[in-house]
Scaffold this motif. Structure first.
Motif, PDB file in Angstrom:
ATOM      1  N   HIS A   1     -25.740  46.958 143.621  1.00 47.43           N
ATOM      2  CA  HIS A   1     -24.831  46.640 142.520  1.00 47.43           C
ATOM      3  C   HIS A   1     -23.782  47.756 142.413  1.00 47.43           C
TER       4      HIS A   1
ATOM      5  N   PRO B   1     -23.321  52.208 145.590  1.00 44.32           N
ATOM      6  CA  PRO B   1     -23.111  51.912 144.162  1.00 44.32           C
ATOM      7  C   PRO B   1     -22.227  52.960 143.487  1.00 44.32           C
TER       8      PRO B   1
ATOM      9  N   ILE C   1     -21.134  44.943 139.529  1.00 43.15           N
ATOM     10  CA  ILE C   1     -21.246  43.604 140.109  1.00 43.15           C
ATOM     11  C   ILE C   1     -22.179  43.637 141.322  1.00 43.15           C
ATOM     12  N   ARG C   2     -23.017  42.635 141.440  1.00 43.29           N
ATOM     13  CA  ARG C   2     -23.939  42.553 142.577  1.00 43.29           C
ATOM     14  C   ARG C   2     -23.153  42.299 143.859  1.00 43.29           C
ATOM     15  N   CYS C   3     -23.493  43.046 144.893  1.00 48.14           N
ATOM     16  CA  CYS C   3     -22.828  42.930 146.189  1.00 48.14           C
ATOM     17  C   CYS C   3     -23.697  42.116 147.152  1.00 48.14           C
TER      18      CYS C   3
END
Length: 303
Positions: free
Chosen positions: A179, A156, A172-174
């Motif tokens: 995130h 992150p 943004i969520r991975c």
């Protein structure tokens, strides 16, 4: 001689490797994804077709081997997912088996016969559907026993302010569950998400790059933010590893203009001052996973 394979979810590519300069391709075979016996059968058939018994088998996979327990994480091939794949294949085939991640094999290929040839420390980067990488030092892959070294795309660390003037970028969520990963913001899909965030326009990564090259202001802003987010983590990797060359593969690497922007930004943020390009397009474009597996296997003969 090493029998090497580049195993994907659709196709198994094979080759006989006698040396780095003598790698002979074999016919491609469909990957048995759900039947381990059939999977082993494909490899065994290739062994039986050899004029002489191979000294070992080297495999490139789109997955990761956990160096602590040997288990393979290969989501697109269920029959080998979750296995101690090296041990299982050595038992089935009666040969020494080496297994490496496809990104690691790509870097081995670049270090051996590609853009990294002649460089002591090579950090290879994948910029495509995802962001990945691998590290080779003195011709040796750091992940010789598996593991996650080189996975600079997952942590992150993505900037939450980027561009000039700065704009706020949410974490943004991975796909890995975190995130704010570089993978989530700087891959091809990440570039598209940035464009939506900045301009509320849904464009493909190729369209964004083409518009940028044509002088489009919105696309230029997206590229500026994208490069700004990507350059600092990559510069940190270069500082930590001492890499003197960074070959790049994946869909985004097809834009020489984008690579030039990334190179300029990264060289401006590292401690070592270089008057030559650092971030360059990969040169081993034909079957780098297979070539890398071959080089790993051949190197193992001297261990």
């Amino acid at each position: 001689m090493i029998l090497c394979f580049d195993i994907g979810g659709t196709t198994i590519k094979g080759a006989l490797a006698y040396s780095a300069e003598d790698i002979r391709l074999l016919p491609r075979v469909a990957t048995p994804k759900d039947d381990f016996a059939a999977f082993v059968g494909v490899l065994r058939q290739a062994i039986e077709s050899c004029d002489t018994k191979p000294d070992g088998v080297a495999i490139s996979i789109a997955g990761v081997v956990d160096e602590d327990n040997g288990w393979a994480t290969v989501a697109n091939i269920p029959c080998i997912h979750g296995r101690d794949l090296k041990a299982d294949l050595e038992t089935e085939l009666g040969l020494r088996v080496i297994i490496a991640n496809d990104a690691d094999c790509f870097v081995m290929a670049e270090a051996g016969i590609g853009a990294g040839k002649g460089h002591r420390v090579v950090f290879g980067v994948i910029l495509g559907t995802g962001v990945g990488g691998g590290l080779v030092i003195d011709g040796r892959l750091i992940n010789a026993n598996g593991g996650f070294a080189g996975e600079w795309g997952h942590a992150p660390v993505a900037a939450t302010q980027a561009g000039d003037p700065p704009v706020h970028i949410p974490a943004i969520r991975c796909g890995c569950g975190l995130h704010g990963c570089i993978d989530a913001t700087c891959s091809a899909r990440g570039l598209e998400k940035l464009h939506v965030l900045l301009h509320h326009e849904d464009k493909s990564s190729q369209e964004i790059i083409d518009l940028w090259c044509a002088g489009d202001e919105k696309a230029a802003r997206t590229i500026q933010v994208h490069v700004d987010i990507l350059a600092s983590p990559l510069a940190l990797v270069v500082n930590v590893t001492g890499a003197s060359i960074v070959p790049v593969a994946g869909g985004l690497s097809n834009s020489q203009e984008l690579l030039a922007e990334i190179d300029r930004a990264v060289r401006g943020r590292i401690l070592r001052k270089l008057s030559r390009p650092l971030v360059v397009k990969a040169q081993c474009e034909i079957e780098p996973g297979l070539v890398g597996a071959a080089l790993l296997g051949l190197a193992s003969l001297t261990d």
